[in-house]
Design a protein around this motif. Sequence first.
Motif, PDB file in Angstrom:
ATOM      1  N   TYR A 244       5.489   1.118  10.175  1.00 21.08           N
ATOM      2  CA  TYR A 244       6.215   2.388  10.183  1.00 21.08           C
ATOM      3  C   TYR A 244       5.590   3.328  11.216  1.00 21.08           C
ATOM      4  N   SER A 245       6.398   4.247  11.731  1.00 19.07           N
ATOM      5  CA  SER A 245       5.927   5.213  12.707  1.00 19.07           C
ATOM      6  C   SER A 245       6.352   6.601  12.267  1.00 19.07           C
ATOM      7  N   VAL A 246       5.369   7.513  12.144  1.00 20.50           N
ATOM      8  CA  VAL A 246       5.650   8.860  11.638  1.00 20.50           C
ATOM      9  C   VAL A 246       5.081   9.914  12.579  1.00 20.50           C
ATOM     10  N   LEU A 247       5.691  11.102  12.530  1.00 19.36           N
ATOM     11  CA  LEU A 247       5.160  12.273  13.224  1.00 19.36           C
ATOM     12  C   LEU A 247       4.489  13.180  12.199  1.00 19.36           C
ATOM     13  N   VAL A 248       3.301  13.660  12.542  1.00 20.29           N
ATOM     14  CA  VAL A 248       2.541  14.550  11.675  1.00 20.29           C
ATOM     15  C   VAL A 248       2.126  15.763  12.501  1.00 20.29           C
TER      16      VAL A 248
ATOM     17  N   GLY B 220      -2.226  17.163   2.202  1.00 16.61           N
ATOM     18  CA  GLY B 220      -1.712  18.456   2.650  1.00 16.61           C
ATOM     19  C   GLY B 220      -0.710  18.404   3.777  1.00 16.61           C
ATOM     20  N   HIS B 221      -0.279  17.228   4.211  1.00 17.05           N
ATOM     21  CA  HIS B 221       0.610  17.108   5.362  1.00 17.05           C
ATOM     22  C   HIS B 221       1.847  16.274   5.015  1.00 17.05           C
ATOM     23  N   LYS B 222       2.943  16.619   5.644  1.00 21.73           N
ATOM     24  CA  LYS B 222       4.167  15.851   5.528  1.00 21.73           C
ATOM     25  C   LYS B 222       4.255  14.870   6.693  1.00 21.73           C
ATOM     26  N   MET B 223       4.993  13.802   6.478  1.00 22.10           N
ATOM     27  CA  MET B 223       5.200  12.782   7.510  1.00 22.10           C
ATOM     28  C   MET B 223       6.690  12.659   7.791  1.00 22.10           C
ATOM     29  N   LYS B 224       7.045  12.770   9.063  1.00 16.79           N
ATOM     30  CA  LYS B 224       8.440  12.618   9.469  1.00 16.79           C
ATOM     31  C   LYS B 224       8.626  11.197  10.016  1.00 16.79           C
ATOM     32  N   LEU B 225       9.377  10.391   9.315  1.00 14.59           N
ATOM     33  CA  LEU B 225       9.590   9.002   9.737  1.00 14.59           C
ATOM     34  C   LEU B 225      10.507   8.968  10.948  1.00 14.59           C
ATOM     35  N   VAL B 226      10.096   8.261  12.008  1.00 17.75           N
ATOM     36  CA  VAL B 226      10.907   8.208  13.230  1.00 17.75           C
ATOM     37  C   VAL B 226      11.223   6.791  13.695  1.00 17.75           C
ATOM     38  N   GLU B 227      10.484   5.798  13.195  1.00 12.59           N
ATOM     39  CA  GLU B 227      10.712   4.434  13.698  1.00 12.59           C
ATOM     40  C   GLU B 227      10.197   3.414  12.703  1.00 12.59           C
TER      41      GLU B 227
ATOM     42  N   SER C 275      13.127   0.215  15.464  1.00  9.84           N
ATOM     43  CA  SER C 275      14.382   0.957  15.336  1.00  9.84           C
ATOM     44  C   SER C 275      14.082   2.418  15.016  1.00  9.84           C
ATOM     45  N   HIS C 276      14.718   3.324  15.772  1.00 12.70           N
ATOM     46  CA  HIS C 276      14.622   4.744  15.428  1.00 12.70           C
ATOM     47  C   HIS C 276      15.381   4.997  14.136  1.00 12.70           C
ATOM     48  N   THR C 277      14.799   5.804  13.272  1.00 13.20           N
ATOM     49  CA  THR C 277      15.384   6.071  11.964  1.00 13.20           C
ATOM     50  C   THR C 277      15.828   7.530  11.857  1.00 13.20           C
ATOM     51  N   LEU C 278      16.639   7.806  10.838  1.00 15.58           N
ATOM     52  CA  LEU C 278      16.876   9.198  10.472  1.00 15.58           C
ATOM     53  C   LEU C 278      15.534   9.853  10.197  1.00 15.58           C
ATOM     54  N   GLN C 279      15.372  11.074  10.657  1.00 20.93           N
ATOM     55  CA  GLN C 279      14.044  11.692  10.610  1.00 20.93           C
ATOM     56  C   GLN C 279      13.830  12.424   9.285  1.00 20.93           C
ATOM     57  N   ASN C 280      13.782  11.623   8.224  1.00 20.04           N
ATOM     58  CA  ASN C 280      13.474  12.161   6.907  1.00 20.04           C
ATOM     59  C   ASN C 280      11.985  12.451   6.791  1.00 20.04           C
ATOM     60  N   THR C 281      11.666  13.427   5.952  1.00 22.43           N
ATOM     61  CA  THR C 281      10.272  13.822   5.744  1.00 22.43           C
ATOM     62  C   THR C 281       9.793  13.327   4.385  1.00 22.43           C
ATOM     63  N   TYR C 282       8.583  12.746   4.367  1.00 16.69           N
ATOM     64  CA  TYR C 282       8.021  12.155   3.151  1.00 16.69           C
ATOM     65  C   TYR C 282       6.600  12.660   2.935  1.00 16.69           C
ATOM     66  N   SER C 283       6.216  12.733   1.673  1.00 14.31           N
ATOM     67  CA  SER C 283       4.820  13.048   1.348  1.00 14.31           C
ATOM     68  C   SER C 283       3.992  11.775   1.199  1.00 14.31           C
TER      69      SER C 283
ATOM     70  N   ILE D  54       0.842  -1.194   0.000  1.00 18.58           N
ATOM     71  CA  ILE D  54       0.000   0.000   0.000  1.00 18.58           C
ATOM     72  C   ILE D  54       0.875   1.241   0.000  1.00 18.58           C
ATOM     73  N   ASN D  55       0.289   2.327  -0.480  1.00 16.03           N
ATOM     74  CA  ASN D  55       0.909   3.638  -0.384  1.00 16.03           C
ATOM     75  C   ASN D  55       0.070   4.463   0.574  1.00 16.03           C
ATOM     76  N   PHE D  56       0.732   5.055   1.574  1.00 17.16           N
ATOM     77  CA  PHE D  56       0.032   5.790   2.633  1.00 17.16           C
ATOM     78  C   PHE D  56       0.409   7.267   2.558  1.00 17.16           C
ATOM     79  N   ARG D  57      -0.581   8.143   2.677  1.00 17.29           N
ATOM     80  CA  ARG D  57      -0.335   9.574   2.627  1.00 17.29           C
ATOM     81  C   ARG D  57      -1.473  10.317   3.325  1.00 17.29           C
ATOM     82  N   ILE D  58      -1.205  11.583   3.697  1.00 19.38           N
ATOM     83  CA  ILE D  58      -2.200  12.422   4.357  1.00 19.38           C
ATOM     84  C   ILE D  58      -2.295  13.728   3.579  1.00 19.38           C
TER      85      ILE D  58
END
Length: 548
Positions: free
Chosen positions: A266-270, A237-244, A248-256, A231-235
């Motif tokens: 996956y675990s993201v901050l929005v 108008g919002h960006k998602m910052k991947l954190v885990e 495992s904690h990951t580099l906090q890259n931002t994805y659309s 699946i492809n997941f998105r929100i």
Amino acid sequence: MRPPCKAAVSSLILLLAIAFLCTTGVNSEDPYRFFNWKITYGDINPLGVKQQGILINGKFPGPHINAVTNDNLIIRVHNQLTEPFLISWNGLMHRRNSWQDGVSGTNCAIPPGKNFTYVLHVKDQIGSFFYFPSLGMQKAAGGYGSITIRSRPRIPVPFPPPAEDFSILAGDWFNTSHHRLERILENGHNLPFPQGLIINGHGKNGQTIFTVDQDKTYRFRISNVGLTTSINFRIQGHKMKLVEVEGSHTLQNTYSFLDIHPGQSYSVLVTADQPANDYYIVASTRFTRKILTTTGTLHYSNSIKRVSGPIPQGPIDMTSSLLQARTIRLNLTASGPRPNPQGSYHYGSIKPTRTIMLENSAPIINGKQRYAVNSVSYEAPDTPLKLADYYNISGVFSLGSIPSKPTGDKAHIQTSVMGANHHEFVEIVFQNWENSMQSWHVDGYNFFVVGYGIGQWTPASRRSYNLKGAVYRCTTQVYPRSWTAIYMALDNVGMWNIRSENWARQFLGQQFYFRVYTPSKSWRDEYPIPKNALICGKAGGHHRRLLS
């Protein structure tokens, strides 16, 4: 003499239960969390069509497990179905304790009308995971739920505490019963295309709503619990910052958008930093000719407008997915479940003791569709492999019944078990010559995903490996006509399932068991058989260990 009060009796029973459980391998110094689950059938209609689902305590999805690193989880499962049942715990490592893995190779099924108590110690783990029914195609009827393992107090987390924590269980769904799906596969046919996607048990017929406050940040833990499709997941108008990713904690890259393949979490901050409206939360199928889409809603608490506008479209190419996968890396400065940084383990400087190459295929055997690994299509025996190994029962399996490299031999059906030694450090290459996306999971372990590549893997492919900062997880994808390489330290003795997370492929043989062995009989390396273990098959005449 006055009889003891009910509270005193209850306290005594609880103390005796804890004393009993402390002898089954759990750590008596760590907290206990008790769960009592009743597994029943019930009517559900995720896509607007009523069908028989599998419920836990009357719920679909099932109850959320909220734990802290090193907790002891005592989960009593009452099977009130008319068929055997098992629950497996996707991503939990079960240190020294494959007895609790909940798959047919390690556990006897819970018979109808009976119960079994899982004793899980989430030793040195954090992160986002899920549980699911592992027998047959029961996963297609529900019976799954989310697992959150939080960090202990005073263990630093590499981001401020979010305002709230949400779990999302997304995936494909079939309106056909799980029994009917099993018959389709057993008759040698492929599954039909799924009827739709669902988020937390709801498709387009029911809204899944997450309410947020303006300018606050929220954590979304997203798992693909479906049977067959990425699946492809998105929100909107919002960006998602991947954190885990899977603990495992990951580099906090931002994805659309994020591609999430079967079995992955996956675990993201929005951050709710957009105008006060409602926004689509979108999941759509990936790498399918027909694209299925479902939505939920991100609702701003001060919004007066309903969600509107076109649903944001996801990517359609494979290249963007592959490039995204290569950007997901370990955060080397973040603590994991313990105070030391995750990057303190220098896996890239260790030479693997052996290379295992696993090639998936889709052969026709005896006129029926099967799926195989290195030309062997797994067939489950009536005796769990772990019991046969523990009691030294012959005729159930043989080590080496699956080769560690492709042979090109004609595909055949066998109970496939590969042997390995405790403390080996192995390189595993998943080679995919098919035109479909593959997703692979290893029970009992996390591994470093060191490389992806197109075409044939060769020793020269190692020059492209990421030997510092590769993500450490338990499920990885393999792109069409491509390879994926992982490094794995065999530090967990037991009988462990390596499987396709495409559940139809798993059902028809694309799996095997990895026997990680030590001659030591010490509890330091592996716990003995639990006192409450169910006994079945050829192990029927054997006894569990004594209470002392």
